[in-house]
Write a protein that holds these residues in place. Structure first.
Motif, PDB file in Angstrom:
ATOM      1  N   ILE A   6     -26.903 -57.490 -39.803  1.00  0.00           N
ATOM      2  CA  ILE A   6     -26.044 -57.610 -38.355  1.00  0.00           C
ATOM      3  C   ILE A   6     -24.658 -57.225 -38.708  1.00  0.00           C
ATOM      4  CG2 ILE A   6     -25.603 -58.348 -36.254  1.00  0.00           C
ATOM      5  CD1 ILE A   6     -28.782 -58.108 -37.062  1.00  0.00           C
ATOM      6  N   HIS A   7     -24.397 -56.197 -38.401  1.00  0.00           N
ATOM      7  CA  HIS A   7     -23.175 -55.237 -38.486  1.00  0.00           C
ATOM      8  C   HIS A   7     -22.128 -55.805 -36.962  1.00  0.00           C
ATOM      9  CE1 HIS A   7     -19.942 -52.952 -40.503  1.00  0.00           C
ATOM     10  NE2 HIS A   7     -19.411 -53.126 -38.725  1.00  0.00           N
ATOM     11  N   ILE A  36     -27.410 -54.138 -30.021  1.00  0.00           N
ATOM     12  CA  ILE A  36     -28.321 -55.140 -30.719  1.00  0.00           C
ATOM     13  C   ILE A  36     -29.184 -55.759 -30.094  1.00  0.00           C
ATOM     14  CG2 ILE A  36     -27.478 -57.006 -32.756  1.00  0.00           C
ATOM     15  CD1 ILE A  36     -24.654 -56.553 -32.714  1.00  0.00           C
ATOM     16  N   CYS A  37     -29.361 -56.581 -29.825  1.00  0.00           N
ATOM     17  CA  CYS A  37     -30.562 -56.637 -29.665  1.00  0.00           C
ATOM     18  C   CYS A  37     -31.777 -55.704 -28.869  1.00  0.00           C
ATOM     19  CB  CYS A  37     -30.217 -57.693 -28.295  1.00  0.00           C
ATOM     20  SG  CYS A  37     -29.804 -59.547 -28.349  1.00  0.00           S
ATOM     21  N   GLY A 261     -26.585 -52.628 -35.970  1.00  0.00           N
ATOM     22  CA  GLY A 261     -25.612 -52.138 -34.957  1.00  0.00           C
ATOM     23  C   GLY A 261     -24.511 -50.906 -35.789  1.00  0.00           C
ATOM     24  N   PRO A 262     -23.467 -50.635 -35.083  1.00  0.00           N
ATOM     25  CA  PRO A 262     -23.280 -49.738 -35.582  1.00  0.00           C
ATOM     26  C   PRO A 262     -21.513 -48.942 -37.622  1.00  0.00           C
ATOM     27  CG  PRO A 262     -21.810 -50.632 -34.647  1.00  0.00           C
ATOM     28  CD  PRO A 262     -22.594 -51.039 -34.709  1.00  0.00           C
ATOM     29  N   SER A 263     -22.836 -47.947 -37.942  1.00  0.00           N
ATOM     30  CA  SER A 263     -22.380 -47.925 -39.242  1.00  0.00           C
ATOM     31  C   SER A 263     -23.518 -48.801 -40.521  1.00  0.00           C
ATOM     32  CB  SER A 263     -20.947 -48.401 -39.681  1.00  0.00           C
ATOM     33  OG  SER A 263     -20.607 -49.565 -39.590  1.00  0.00           O
ATOM     34  N   ALA A 264     -24.140 -49.891 -39.521  1.00  0.00           N
ATOM     35  CA  ALA A 264     -25.387 -50.418 -40.896  1.00  0.00           C
ATOM     36  C   ALA A 264     -26.380 -49.541 -41.030  1.00  0.00           C
ATOM     37  CB  ALA A 264     -26.099 -51.698 -39.097  1.00  0.00           C
ATOM     38  N   TYR A 282     -22.761 -45.638 -29.725  1.00  0.00           N
ATOM     39  CA  TYR A 282     -23.888 -46.869 -30.352  1.00  0.00           C
ATOM     40  C   TYR A 282     -24.234 -47.319 -29.580  1.00  0.00           C
ATOM     41  CZ  TYR A 282     -25.949 -50.423 -32.211  1.00  0.00           C
ATOM     42  OH  TYR A 282     -27.300 -51.674 -32.930  1.00  0.00           O
ATOM     43  N   ILE A 283     -23.253 -47.964 -28.130  1.00  0.00           N
ATOM     44  CA  ILE A 283     -23.479 -48.841 -26.749  1.00  0.00           C
ATOM     45  C   ILE A 283     -24.325 -47.581 -25.966  1.00  0.00           C
ATOM     46  CG2 ILE A 283     -22.900 -50.320 -25.601  1.00  0.00           C
ATOM     47  CD1 ILE A 283     -20.462 -51.367 -26.972  1.00  0.00           C
ATOM     48  N   LYS A 284     -24.040 -46.889 -25.623  1.00  0.00           N
ATOM     49  CA  LYS A 284     -24.312 -46.080 -24.924  1.00  0.00           C
ATOM     50  C   LYS A 284     -25.778 -45.260 -25.101  1.00  0.00           C
ATOM     51  CE  LYS A 284     -23.402 -41.221 -22.222  1.00  0.00           C
ATOM     52  NZ  LYS A 284     -22.849 -40.330 -21.305  1.00  0.00           N
TER      53      LYS A 284
END
Length: 375
Positions: A6-7, A36-37, A261-264, A282-284
């Protein structure tokens, strides 16, 4: 066994050497955890239905900045969508976040391993790196974690800081070994282009240590830690028996894992890929149910070469039969002259059809691996 990474892309401040993906603006913390969830739900089938999750690793960024209720939300989501039999749950933490309250709450969540980003105990170097903690806070963090019952501890140390002599690093090792965390990860200070240090070096305001200076400290590192009972099970990682990092060991052994997560990054055993390294996008994307994951299909040679690169860095070595099976060619026959040269120069040794780096070879790990790559 598989793992989930998890990043957490937030930090209090930007360290002058760091080029990982992060933001110092944590206003989107709750939105990020929700995203993330959501990704955990969307990618629940990535590893296959037969994979049991044995390890979870919270990395970053600075995961210790995340409020406990949000960490709990992530852990509950993992339990809801994945079959788990957890043997290790790691949280990367900065020393200034290790309050007694946080330690108690983390342990209650099932976090049983802490990786503490100390880097150095020297006050002047900490300020130079723009770290948010002091040397005293580092000592207190280790002592509090032990008192709270965390039997699995790891600390990060950086070597190769340019100085007149090795005094600073020797003092760091003295303090670290006196605290005896059980696991120490130590990396050479590397100047990356898009960092403060990279900018300073380009402008002539900073000069990296020489390769010889850094190599001398690497030798000191190996001597001191091995003398204290630590096993160098990977080039940069030393642990006492029973204290090796399970999650990271799986990376080096090419075990599939899911990165969230972003960049993971993720790896399913055949292909790997990475999420977009942009928090807002990422969130959007997650809000719209769109996967941020870009697949990189590994050609046969790429898979073999990646295995060569990672396995050769470890105490378990490179399985020659596995390389031959993956590549479809006789690895030894194709590299016999090179292997004879490496062996004669005492850079590698061969035992039970496994190839290992010697002490001398560890100084040239990446170049030796590259020379063994197949086309």
């Amino acid at each position: 066994m598989s793992g989930i990474y998890i990043h957490i892309p937030f930090c209090k401040r930007a360290c002058h050497y760091c080029d990982f993906h992060f933001s110092t603006n944590s206003s989107q913390m709750e939105a990020m955890v929700s995203a993330i969830c959501k990704e955990l739900e969307l990618r629940k089938d990535f590893l296959g239905s037969d994979q049991i999750i044995k390890t979870v690793y919270f990395g970053g960024g600075t995961p210790s900045l995340v409020p406990t209720d949000l960490l709990k939300k992530i852990m509950e989501q993992i339990s809801a969508y994945y079959e788990t039999d957890l043997e290790e749950v790691t949280l990367e933490a900065n020393p200034d976040d290790l309050s007694d309250k946080n330690l108690e709450q983390w342990k209650a969540l099932g976090i049983d391993r802490l990786s503490i980003g100390i880097q150095t105990f020297d006050e002047n170097v900490l300020r130079f790196y723009n770290r948010a903690h002091t040397g005293e806070e580092s000592l207190l963090a280790i002592q509090r974690a032990k008192a709270a019952g965390f039997g699995k501890l790891s600390i990060d140390l950086i070597y190769g800081f340019p100085a007149m002599d090795h005094g600073i690093f020797l003092a760091d090792l003295d303090i670290a070994l006196e605290q005896d965390p059980g696991h120490i990860s130590s990396y050479c200070l590397t100047v990356e282009p898009k960092t403060v240090l990279g900018n300073w070096e380009m402008k002539g305001k900073f000069q990296s240590a020489t390769e010889d200076f850094a190599a001398e400290q690497f030798e000191i590192l190996m001597d001191r830690l091995e003398g204290a009972g630590y096993i160098q099970y990977e080039i940069s990682n030393f642990g006492k028996p029973g204290n090796f990092a399970l999650h990271n060991t799986n990376y080096w052994k090419s075990v599939p894992y899911l990165g969230i997560g972003p960049s993971a990054h993720s790896y399913d055993g055949k292909n790997r890929g990475a999420n977009i390294a942009n928090n807002a996008r990422y969130i959007k994307g997650m809000e719209n149910g769109l996967s941020p994951y870009n697949v990189e299909t590994l050609a046969g040679a790429d898979r073999v070469n990646e295995y060569i690169l990672t396995s050769l860095r470890t105490i378990w070595g490179l399985d020659i039969d596995r390389v031959s099976a993956l590549s479809g060619v006789d690895f030894v026959a194709g590299k016999v002259k090179l292997l004879e040269k490496l062996y004669s120069e005492k850079l590698v040794l061969l035992k039970d059809n496994y190839l290992f780096l010697t002490r001398k070879g560890k100084f040239l790990a990446d170049s030796i691996a590259a020379s063994l790559f197949i086309e």
